[in-house]
Motif scaffolding. Structure first.
Motif, short mmCIF file in Angstrom:
data_model
loop_
_atom_site.label_atom_id
_atom_site.label_comp_id
_atom_site.label_asym_id
_atom_site.label_seq_id
_atom_site.Cartn_x
_atom_site.Cartn_y
_atom_site.Cartn_z
N GLY A 165 0.80 -1.21 0.00
CA GLY A 165 0.00 0.00 0.00
C GLY A 165 0.84 1.27 0.00
N PRO A 166 0.17 2.42 0.09
CA PRO A 166 0.86 3.71 0.00
C PRO A 166 1.91 3.88 1.09
N GLY A 167 3.01 4.50 0.71
CA GLY A 167 4.01 4.91 1.68
C GLY A 167 4.89 3.81 2.23
N CYS A 168 4.80 2.59 1.73
CA CYS A 168 5.67 1.53 2.23
C CYS A 168 7.11 1.77 1.77
N VAL A 169 8.05 1.38 2.63
CA VAL A 169 9.47 1.52 2.32
C VAL A 169 10.12 0.15 2.46
N HIS A 172 2.17 2.48 4.77
CA HIS A 172 3.23 3.00 5.63
C HIS A 172 3.90 1.93 6.48
N ASN A 173 4.10 0.78 5.91
CA ASN A 173 4.92 -0.23 6.55
C ASN A 173 6.37 -0.05 6.12
N ARG A 174 7.29 -0.31 7.05
CA ARG A 174 8.71 -0.14 6.73
C ARG A 174 9.44 -1.46 6.97
N PHE A 175 10.10 -1.93 5.95
CA PHE A 175 10.84 -3.18 5.99
C PHE A 175 12.34 -2.87 5.93
N HIS A 176 13.04 -3.06 7.02
CA HIS A 176 14.45 -2.72 7.08
C HIS A 176 15.32 -3.80 6.44
N ALA A 177 16.61 -3.53 6.37
CA ALA A 177 17.55 -4.36 5.60
C ALA A 177 17.48 -5.83 6.00
N GLY A 178 17.40 -6.69 5.02
CA GLY A 178 17.51 -8.12 5.24
C GLY A 178 16.26 -8.83 5.71
N CYS A 179 15.12 -8.13 5.81
CA CYS A 179 13.88 -8.80 6.20
C CYS A 179 13.49 -9.85 5.16
N VAL A 180 12.89 -10.94 5.63
CA VAL A 180 12.30 -11.92 4.73
C VAL A 180 10.86 -12.12 5.20
N HIS A 227 1.33 0.81 9.18
CA HIS A 227 2.25 1.45 10.13
C HIS A 227 3.00 0.44 11.00
N ASN A 228 3.43 -0.65 10.40
CA ASN A 228 4.29 -1.60 11.10
C ASN A 228 5.75 -1.36 10.76
N VAL A 229 6.62 -1.70 11.69
CA VAL A 229 8.07 -1.60 11.47
C VAL A 229 8.68 -2.99 11.64
N PHE A 230 9.40 -3.42 10.62
CA PHE A 230 10.12 -4.69 10.66
C PHE A 230 11.61 -4.36 10.56
#
Length: 281
Positions: free
Chosen positions: A33-37, A53-61, A83-86
């Motif tokens: 969805g919108p704003g995901c990184v 607006h979910n954010r998936f940081h380096a190396g997530c699977v 709006h979750n942060v992984f």
């Protein structure tokens, strides 16, 4: 907004505002969805649906196949809210059958190297600290706090606003508003969490009285539940009672009497959160 080194399947459906970092891999059934990184080296795969607006940081699977020997390659999925942060190297596996998904709500924070197994259901505003391992089909209700390196056995439920101290391991259900330590042991109520969540003094007092009846009276739990239903009528107390009545794996029990013969007194209204208890959310 997609890095030239990323590999994005043409069938994937990404909102135009999605950002995809270098060397990320996104499969054909993924919807963002919108704003995901999506950070560098992230892998999003399977029937994955993520909101805004979910954010998936380096190396997530996220969305890879379940670690289940019964799984035979069925098209299964993961559903994620907003709006979750992984954080780095978080893993979330899709379900092991097409009839249900692994489900993650909204406003959750998954810290580095935590793992959510197949068919788990995570509520909203949950904090999962570094190294936490959730077994298959586990349920974590709203606003729970799982501290570093905690272990949750498959099919276990963690109640709303419950907290697990660092390194705790449970193979039985953790009731709402309580705190776990060690192996399948309780050490009282998450009083600081209750105060921060806006529970009134009367509600907190009733929960303390209910805790004493259920876990410190020395009577069998099944015998005191009937008394509890009649004596405690507030919504939070009824939430605890219903949770226990619905348990199929059994309930964590209060730790040794040598550690805590009774619940500690609640901090006064003038006591700061930092002074009132260890590591509460």
């Amino acid at each position: 907004m997609i890095h030239p080194t990323a590999v994005v399947d043409p069938a994937a459906r990404l909102d135009p505002t999605v950002q995809v970092g270098p060397c990320a891999v996104i499969g054909p059934e993924v919807e963002l969805g919108p704003g995901c990184v999506v950070g560098p080296h992230v892998v999003l795969y399977g029937r994955l649906r993520a909101g805004a607006h979910n954010r998936f940081h380096a190396g997530c699977v996220i969305g890879d196949a379940p670690q289940d020997l019964k799984y035979r390659g069925a098209p299964t999925g993961v559903r994620i809210g907003d709006h979750n942060v992984f954080r780095e190297h978080v893993t979330v596996h899709r379900s092991n059958n097409p009839e249900e998904d692994t489900v993650i709500g909204s406003h959750n924070f998954f810290m580095a190297h935590s793992h959510v197994a197949h068919n788990c259901v995570i509520g909203n505003h949950v904090i999962v600290a570094n190294g936490v391992l959730l077994g298959g089909h586990a349920v974590v209700e709203d606003r729970a706090f799982l501290s570093g390196n905690c272990l949750v056995h498959q099919f276990v439920r963690v109640g709303t606003l419950a907290m697990m101290q660092g390194g705790a391991a449970i193979s039985q259900d953790l009731p709402p508003y309580t705190m776990a330590w060690g192996d399948n042991s309780l050490c009282g109520l998450n009083l600081v969490g209750l105060r921060r969540a806006g529970f009134s003094a009367a509600e907190r007092l009733e929960l303390k009285q209910l805790y004493r009846l259920l876990f410190l009276s020395g009577r069998p739990l099944r015998d005191v539940l009937a008394d509890a239903r009649n004596r405690f009528t507030s919504a939070p107390a009824q939430t605890v009672i219903r949770f226990i009545e619905q348990s199929r794996r059994g309930i964590c029990r209060h730790g040794t009497r040598a550690r805590a013969a009774a619940l500690p007194e609640e901090p006064s209204e003038t006591t700061s959160p930092e002074e009132s208890g260890p590591g509460n959310p």
